[in-house]
Design an enzyme around this catalytic site. Structure first.
Site, PDB file in Angstrom:
ATOM      1  N   SER A 218       0.823  -1.207   0.000  1.00 32.32           N
ATOM      2  CA  SER A 218       0.000   0.000   0.000  1.00 32.32           C
ATOM      3  C   SER A 218       0.860   1.261   0.000  1.00 32.32           C
ATOM      4  O   SER A 218       1.843   1.379   0.739  1.00 32.32           O
ATOM      5  CB  SER A 218      -0.914   0.008   1.227  1.00 32.32           C
TER       6      SER A 218
ATOM      7  N   LYS B  84     -13.893  -2.990   3.131  1.00 29.70           N
ATOM      8  CA  LYS B  84     -14.728  -1.822   2.872  1.00 29.70           C
ATOM      9  C   LYS B  84     -16.199  -2.056   3.206  1.00 29.70           C
ATOM     10  O   LYS B  84     -16.908  -1.122   3.579  1.00 29.70           O
ATOM     11  CB  LYS B  84     -14.579  -1.383   1.416  1.00 29.70           C
TER      12      LYS B  84
ATOM     13  N   ASP C 145     -13.291   7.434  -2.383  1.00 27.45           N
ATOM     14  CA  ASP C 145     -12.961   6.996  -3.743  1.00 27.45           C
ATOM     15  C   ASP C 145     -13.832   7.716  -4.770  1.00 27.45           C
ATOM     16  O   ASP C 145     -13.344   8.127  -5.835  1.00 27.45           O
ATOM     17  CB  ASP C 145     -13.165   5.482  -3.890  1.00 27.45           C
TER      18      ASP C 145
ATOM     19  N   GLY D 205     -15.101  -3.643 -16.806  1.00 26.09           N
ATOM     20  CA  GLY D 205     -15.091  -4.396 -15.565  1.00 26.09           C
ATOM     21  C   GLY D 205     -16.346  -4.174 -14.750  1.00 26.09           C
ATOM     22  O   GLY D 205     -17.144  -3.275 -15.035  1.00 26.09           O
TER      23      GLY D 205
ATOM     24  N   GLY E  99     -16.310  -5.013 -10.937  1.00 26.32           N
ATOM     25  CA  GLY E  99     -16.039  -5.293  -9.532  1.00 26.32           C
ATOM     26  C   GLY E  99     -16.422  -4.140  -8.631  1.00 26.32           C
ATOM     27  O   GLY E  99     -17.203  -3.253  -9.002  1.00 26.32           O
TER      28      GLY E  99
ATOM     29  N   TYR F 156      -2.109   1.480 -10.734  1.00 27.78           N
ATOM     30  CA  TYR F 156      -0.907   2.304 -10.652  1.00 27.78           C
ATOM     31  C   TYR F 156       0.356   1.458 -10.648  1.00 27.78           C
ATOM     32  O   TYR F 156       1.469   2.001 -10.724  1.00 27.78           O
ATOM     33  CB  TYR F 156      -0.935   3.230  -9.417  1.00 27.78           C
TER      34      TYR F 156
ATOM     35  N   GLY G 220      -4.015   5.159 -11.733  1.00 26.20           N
ATOM     36  CA  GLY G 220      -4.379   4.825 -10.364  1.00 26.20           C
ATOM     37  C   GLY G 220      -3.797   5.766  -9.328  1.00 26.20           C
ATOM     38  O   GLY G 220      -4.401   5.984  -8.281  1.00 26.20           O
TER      39      GLY G 220
END
Length: 275
Positions: free
Chosen positions: A18, A69, A106, A129, A131, A218, A239
């Site tokens: 991270s 999350k 986000d 995508g 997700g 990223y 990213g």
């Protein structure tokens, strides 16, 4: 404004790579918050309740990544409308009176990154995508896209999910098969939310005059699609743009002071270059 020593951290599993500690620590240095610290902890869903219950008054907040999350929501005293809209909390602020407030940075982070690059409004968009990040992308598009969003997915189950998210978020969502994903690249705004390598084959299909691509990865960067997009002169976001902008909002919520965008971006770029 808080002046005493405070703690914050990012939780998730896996968490070792991270960049959040790099960004938040850079913010604390820039803001002169020398007594603040920001760490990372490997925490899965089973361990999360005990970790949260063990937080004392020195803690200012938490950043959350997968798979926490959604798991954190029952542990909170209040959840923002933004986080509720996608059933995902990536930010927990711990108040002086002991309450736990959940939010999702986000979504406004995506919007802020787009605005920074001059993308204020588009007539249509495409999402690659389906997700968790795709639902946040749809929520962000509800603020910048005035028309239809086409989601390119691999299964009918995923298609159903995206249509349901669209109904919930007030976005007109059309779904299409992943086999036709090259068609997405003609949209004025494309948001790629898939894992590394998934969009590589699309690089050969970038149009002559592409619009804007927001690829949420990223690492590795640039992706094959991003490199081809930039090579054609298209507007490109990655990213790191998302990570920095959502972290700027987290810093503001946890410290009560504006997050220093330039310093945080520079720290993130330096850290990625060193990997």
């Amino acid at each position: 404004m808080r002046q005493a020593a405070r703690r914050a951290a990012v939780l998730g599993s896996p968490i070792e790579h991270s960049l959040s500690p790099v960004l938040h620590r850079a913010a604390y240095r820039e803001l002169g918050l020398d007594d603040w610290s920001y760490d990372r902890f490997e925490v899965d869903e089973a361990a999360l309740p005990a970790f949260v219950e063990g937080l004392d008054a020195t803690w200012a907040g938490l950043s959350l990544t997968m798979p926490l999350k959604r798991a954190v929501i029952p542990l909170l005293d209040q959840v923002s409308d933004t986080a509720r809209s996608v059933e995902a909390v990536n930010t927990v602020v711990l108040t002086d009176d002991g309450r736990r407030l959940g939010d999702n940075t986000d979504i406004p982070g995506i919007v802020a990154a787009l605005h920074e690059r001059g993308v204020e409004e588009v007539a249509s968009a495409a999402v690659l995508g389906a997700g968790a990040t795709a639902s946040s992308a749809l929520a962000a598009l509800s603020r910048v896209c005035t028309g239809e969003v086409t989601a390119y997915v691999r299964s009918e189950a995923r298609a159903d999910e995206m249509r349901q998210w669209g109904e919930r978020l007030g976005v007109a969502v059309r779904t299409a098969d992943w086999a036709d994903a090259a068609e997405a690249l003609t949209a004025p705004l494309v948001i790629a939310t898939t894992p590394a390598g998934t969009t590589d084959a699309l690089a050969a299909h970038v149009p002559e005059a592409p619009g804007t691509l927001f690829d949420v990865l990223y690492e590795p960067w640039p992706t094959a699609l991003a490199a081809a997009w930039g090579g054609r002169g298209g507007k490109l976001l990655g990213g790191l743009d998302l990570l920095v902008h959502q972290a700027v909002l987290q810093v503001a919520q946890m410290t009560g002071r504006p997050g220093p965008l330039a310093a945080m971006r520079a720290a993130g770029e330096q850290a990625l270059a060193a990997r």
